[in-house]
Design a protein around this motif. Structure first.
Motif, PDB file in Angstrom:
ATOM      1  N   GLU A  77       0.824  -1.221   0.000  1.00  0.00           N
ATOM      2  CA  GLU A  77       0.000   0.000   0.000  1.00  0.00           C
ATOM      3  C   GLU A  77       0.862   1.276   0.000  1.00  0.00           C
ATOM      4  O   GLU A  77       0.363   2.358  -0.296  1.00  0.00           O
ATOM      5  N   ASN A  78       2.147   1.144   0.309  1.00  0.00           N
ATOM      6  CA  ASN A  78       3.021   2.321   0.273  1.00  0.00           C
ATOM      7  C   ASN A  78       3.750   2.490  -1.053  1.00  0.00           C
ATOM      8  O   ASN A  78       4.553   3.406  -1.221  1.00  0.00           O
ATOM      9  N   LEU A  79       3.490   1.602  -2.008  1.00  0.00           N
ATOM     10  CA  LEU A  79       4.104   1.752  -3.333  1.00  0.00           C
ATOM     11  C   LEU A  79       3.502   2.982  -4.012  1.00  0.00           C
ATOM     12  O   LEU A  79       2.341   3.310  -3.771  1.00  0.00           O
ATOM     13  N   PRO A  80       4.281   3.650  -4.888  1.00  0.00           N
ATOM     14  CA  PRO A  80       3.663   4.735  -5.649  1.00  0.00           C
ATOM     15  C   PRO A  80       2.563   4.159  -6.551  1.00  0.00           C
ATOM     16  O   PRO A  80       2.717   3.049  -7.068  1.00  0.00           O
ATOM     17  N   ASP A  81       1.478   4.893  -6.713  1.00  0.00           N
ATOM     18  CA  ASP A  81       0.392   4.470  -7.590  1.00  0.00           C
ATOM     19  C   ASP A  81      -0.025   3.013  -7.303  1.00  0.00           C
ATOM     20  O   ASP A  81      -0.039   2.165  -8.200  1.00  0.00           O
ATOM     21  N   PRO A  82      -0.399   2.722  -6.049  1.00  0.00           N
ATOM     22  CA  PRO A  82      -0.525   1.333  -5.603  1.00  0.00           C
ATOM     23  C   PRO A  82      -1.595   0.509  -6.322  1.00  0.00           C
ATOM     24  O   PRO A  82      -1.514  -0.714  -6.334  1.00  0.00           O
ATOM     25  N   GLU A  83      -2.583   1.198  -6.924  1.00  0.00           N
ATOM     26  CA  GLU A  83      -3.655   0.439  -7.590  1.00  0.00           C
ATOM     27  C   GLU A  83      -3.319   0.104  -9.039  1.00  0.00           C
ATOM     28  O   GLU A  83      -4.079  -0.603  -9.711  1.00  0.00           O
ATOM     29  N   ARG A  88       0.711  -3.824  -8.922  1.00  0.00           N
ATOM     30  CA  ARG A  88       0.179  -5.134  -8.535  1.00  0.00           C
ATOM     31  C   ARG A  88       1.054  -6.268  -9.055  1.00  0.00           C
ATOM     32  O   ARG A  88       1.269  -7.263  -8.362  1.00  0.00           O
ATOM     33  N   LEU A  89       1.604  -6.096 -10.258  1.00  0.00           N
ATOM     34  CA  LEU A  89       2.495  -7.141 -10.790  1.00  0.00           C
ATOM     35  C   LEU A  89       3.786  -7.213  -9.977  1.00  0.00           C
ATOM     36  O   LEU A  89       4.301  -8.296  -9.692  1.00  0.00           O
ATOM     37  N   LEU A  90       4.300  -6.039  -9.597  1.00  0.00           N
ATOM     38  CA  LEU A  90       5.514  -6.012  -8.781  1.00  0.00           C
ATOM     39  C   LEU A  90       5.270  -6.773  -7.474  1.00  0.00           C
ATOM     40  O   LEU A  90       6.080  -7.610  -7.061  1.00  0.00           O
ATOM     41  N   THR A  91       4.125  -6.485  -6.845  1.00  0.00           N
ATOM     42  CA  THR A  91       3.795  -7.147  -5.582  1.00  0.00           C
ATOM     43  C   THR A  91       3.642  -8.656  -5.781  1.00  0.00           C
ATOM     44  O   THR A  91       4.066  -9.447  -4.949  1.00  0.00           O
ATOM     45  N   HIS A  92       3.066  -9.033  -6.884  1.00  0.00           N
ATOM     46  CA  HIS A  92       2.833 -10.454  -7.138  1.00  0.00           C
ATOM     47  C   HIS A  92       4.142 -11.212  -7.389  1.00  0.00           C
ATOM     48  O   HIS A  92       4.389 -12.260  -6.809  1.00  0.00           O
ATOM     49  N   SER A 102      11.297  -1.385  -3.161  1.00  0.00           N
ATOM     50  CA  SER A 102      10.739  -0.089  -3.544  1.00  0.00           C
ATOM     51  C   SER A 102      11.312   0.321  -4.905  1.00  0.00           C
ATOM     52  O   SER A 102      12.513   0.161  -5.143  1.00  0.00           O
ATOM     53  N   PRO A 103      10.492   0.867  -5.818  1.00  0.00           N
ATOM     54  CA  PRO A 103      11.011   1.320  -7.113  1.00  0.00           C
ATOM     55  C   PRO A 103      12.067   2.408  -6.952  1.00  0.00           C
ATOM     56  O   PRO A 103      12.893   2.625  -7.832  1.00  0.00           O
ATOM     57  N   LYS A 104      12.039   3.085  -5.790  1.00  0.00           N
ATOM     58  CA  LYS A 104      12.993   4.171  -5.539  1.00  0.00           C
ATOM     59  C   LYS A 104      14.377   3.664  -5.168  1.00  0.00           C
ATOM     60  O   LYS A 104      15.297   4.432  -4.954  1.00  0.00           O
TER      61      LYS A 104
END
Ligand code: HEC
Ligand code: HEC
Length: 228
Positions: A77-83, A88-92, A102-104
């Motif tokens: 939920e703290n990822l940028p643009d979480p929806e 979602r693919l990154l989380t999966h 984190s992308p950062k």
């Protein structure tokens, strides 16, 4: 006994990981045919006495065995643009073997090579312990998402007052895990908290943790060159 078997498997996993690093640095974009290095199922079964180690056990073991090489986690939920689909693919996919990165954590350029290494691993281990391998379309979406939210870096040669103590300390300290961040990313007020968070990552990833004195000098340097 069970622990010994788990250990053997973890060592093999890490060795496979090293092949991945080797292949991606040696052949740059080479990824190998899908499943090229998949381990024969029989071999795994034999070692686990008929039971496969599951993904969480493997993740847990990797975290214990190689914490300094793995990303500290961020909550989905703290990822940028979480929806977004990219988030979602990154989380999966990117939370299967270690914490969610984190992308950062990396610049766009760095993400190209890091994801190349990770996709190689996923294709090698696809099907083992329930590890899933993204399709090419999904790989592209993950890469674009990471790049869109990546770290903005600066070339060390262009830093203001490059010979100052602060600049030298900043260069040495802040380029260990990612490229050197651009001091203009944040305002002077923001830098304090960011550097404090980085101290936490140094601890979590087993690096030398900067002293209070060093911290003050780096924050002062960044603040002088911060976004106005
Ligand atoms: C099959 C297991 C596996 C999966 C799935 C996986 N990784 Fe990794 N990852 C590793 C291993 C092993 C390491 C430590 C060795 C290394 O850095 O190559 C690692 C380390 C990392 C690091 C820290 C090292 C660095 O270069 O900063 C980052 C960041 C990372 N992974 C990002 C990702 C991303 C993004 C994804 C999804 C695209 C992903 N990982 C999926 C196994 C995996
Ligand atoms: C031990 C590894 C490590 C070291 C050393 C490190 N970083 Fe980071 N850095 C990370 C990770 C992991 C992330 C992504 C997660 C996050 O943002 O906390 C990150 C992200 C960042 C970001 C992007 C996020 C944001 O809030 O803008 C900046 C800027 C940054 N680091 C600055 C620094 C500075 C300045 C230093 C030196 C004091 C430093 N880093 C040293 C691991 C490290």
């Amino acid at each position: 006994m069970k622990n010994n078997r788990l250990l053997i498997i973890a060592v093999i996993l890490i060795a496979l990981g090293l092949i991945g690093i080797f292949m991606s640095t040696w052949f740059k974009s080479y990824r190998g045919p899908r499943g090229m290095f998949q381990m024969p199922g029989k071999m795994m079964d034999g070692m686990m006495g008929g039971r496969m180690m599951n993904r969480d056990e493997m993740k847990d073991m990797m975290q214990r065995m190689m914490p300094g090489m793995l990303p500290p986690g961020i909550k989905p939920e703290n990822l940028p643009d979480p929806e977004s689909r990219g988030a979602r693919l990154l989380t999966h996919y990117c939370n299967q073997c270690h914490n969610l990165p984190s992308p950062k954590m990396h610049t766009a350029e760095e993400w190209s090579s890091v994801t190349g290494r990770m996709f190689t691993r996923m294709s090698m281990m696809s099907g083992m312990m329930g590890i899933e391998n993204p399709s090419f379309e999904e790989q592209h979406l993950i890469i674009s998402y990471l790049k869109a939210h990546s770290l903005k870096s600066v070339s060390p040669g262009t830093l203001p007052s490059p010979e100052s103590k602060g600049a030298i300390l900043f260069k040495e300290t802040c380029s260990q895990c990612h490229a050197l961040p651009d001091p203009a990313i944040h305002t002077a007020q923001e830098w304090n908290a960011v550097v404090e968070r980085m101290r936490g990552h140094m601890q979590a990833m087993g690096r030398r943790v900067i002293t209070d004195q060093e911290r003050t000098e780096i924050v002062a340097y960044l603040s002088n060159n911060a976004r106005k």
